[in-house]
Design an enzyme around this catalytic site. Structure first.
Site, short mmCIF file in Angstrom:
data_model
loop_
_atom_site.label_atom_id
_atom_site.label_comp_id
_atom_site.label_asym_id
_atom_site.label_seq_id
_atom_site.Cartn_x
_atom_site.Cartn_y
_atom_site.Cartn_z
N ASP A 28 0.85 -1.19 0.00
CA ASP A 28 0.00 0.00 0.00
C ASP A 28 0.89 1.24 0.00
O ASP A 28 1.91 1.30 0.68
CB ASP A 28 -0.91 -0.01 1.24
CG ASP A 28 -2.07 0.96 1.11
OD1 ASP A 28 -3.22 0.50 0.95
OD2 ASP A 28 -1.83 2.19 1.14
N ASN A 85 -12.94 -3.13 2.57
CA ASN A 85 -13.84 -2.00 2.73
C ASN A 85 -14.79 -1.97 1.53
O ASN A 85 -14.34 -2.01 0.38
CB ASN A 85 -13.04 -0.69 2.80
CG ASN A 85 -12.11 -0.64 4.00
OD1 ASN A 85 -12.47 -1.10 5.08
ND2 ASN A 85 -10.92 -0.09 3.82
N GLY A 91 -15.59 2.76 4.13
CA GLY A 91 -14.30 3.43 4.00
C GLY A 91 -13.58 3.14 2.70
O GLY A 91 -12.40 3.42 2.56
N SER A 93 -12.07 3.65 -0.82
CA SER A 93 -11.66 4.83 -1.59
C SER A 93 -11.26 4.48 -3.02
O SER A 93 -11.23 5.36 -3.87
CB SER A 93 -10.51 5.56 -0.89
OG SER A 93 -9.39 4.71 -0.76
N HIS A 98 -10.42 -5.10 -3.26
CA HIS A 98 -9.07 -5.45 -2.80
C HIS A 98 -9.14 -5.87 -1.34
O HIS A 98 -9.98 -5.39 -0.58
CB HIS A 98 -8.10 -4.28 -2.97
CG HIS A 98 -8.62 -2.98 -2.43
ND1 HIS A 98 -9.54 -2.21 -3.13
CD2 HIS A 98 -8.38 -2.33 -1.27
CE1 HIS A 98 -9.83 -1.14 -2.42
NE2 HIS A 98 -9.14 -1.18 -1.28
P1 5GP Z 1 -9.74 1.43 0.35
O1 5GP Z 1 -9.79 2.72 1.11
O2 5GP Z 1 -10.45 1.56 -0.98
O3 5GP Z 1 -10.18 0.25 1.14
O4 5GP Z 1 -8.21 1.15 0.06
C1 5GP Z 1 -7.52 1.73 -0.99
C2 5GP Z 1 -6.07 1.66 -0.63
O5 5GP Z 1 -5.31 1.91 -1.79
C3 5GP Z 1 -5.62 2.69 0.41
O6 5GP Z 1 -5.07 2.03 1.54
C4 5GP Z 1 -4.60 3.53 -0.33
O7 5GP Z 1 -3.53 3.95 0.48
C5 5GP Z 1 -4.16 2.62 -1.45
N1 5GP Z 1 -3.73 3.31 -2.64
C6 5GP Z 1 -4.35 4.36 -3.24
N2 5GP Z 1 -3.67 4.73 -4.35
C7 5GP Z 1 -2.59 3.90 -4.43
C8 5GP Z 1 -1.52 3.80 -5.37
O8 5GP Z 1 -1.41 4.54 -6.34
N3 5GP Z 1 -0.60 2.84 -5.13
C9 5GP Z 1 -0.68 1.99 -4.06
N4 5GP Z 1 0.28 1.10 -3.93
N5 5GP Z 1 -1.69 2.05 -3.17
C10 5GP Z 1 -2.64 3.00 -3.37
#
Ligand code: 5GP
Length: 112
Positions: A28, A85, A91, A93, A98
């Protein structure tokens, strides 16, 4: 293409740990624990709420891969958490399903 499809296509750089035909695993970008890895299906299922019956095998594979990576990164015995999430209140984003694998420190419960 989703953000994570672009990572799988090497259009956006990421610290990739593993990949096969079905999934990709990478660190991440904004780690919330010493180990914070994302296990991502290549199939762009938007979120868990949109997964279909036919995705069951793939969903199981994501969990087993998270366990395998926990072992690889040395947190299997100390313990770890997997998180999915889904949607606004969950939560989420990035709208591409994933699994978060978190560990390397004690994690509080309940989450915020
Ligand atoms: P969510 O909030 O959707 O459950 O998780 C999305 C995750 O993707 C977050 O923990 C965020 O830090 C990660 N993330 C967002 N953009 C990128 C990126 O460009 N590269 C990587 N490696 N992680 C990302």
């Amino acid at each position: 293409m989703t953000l994570f499809e672009k990572i799988a296509a090497r259009q956006i750089p990421a610290k990739i740990i593993q990949e096969d035909d079905d999934l990709i695993v990478f660190h991440d970008i904004n780690p919330q624990a010493p180990v914070h890895v994302l296990v991502v299906p290549k199939k762009p299922i938007t979120r868990l709420n949109h997964a279909k019956e036919e995705d069951g095998k793939l969903l199981g594979k994501l969990l087993l891969k998270a366990r395998e990576i926990a072992g690889l990164l040395g947190i299997a015995e100390s313990g770890f958490r997997v998180v999915i999430n889904s949607g606004r209140d969950g939560g989420e984003s990035v709208p591409h399903l994933h699994v978060h694998l978190l560990g390397g420190r004690p994690l509080a419960w309940p989450p915020g």
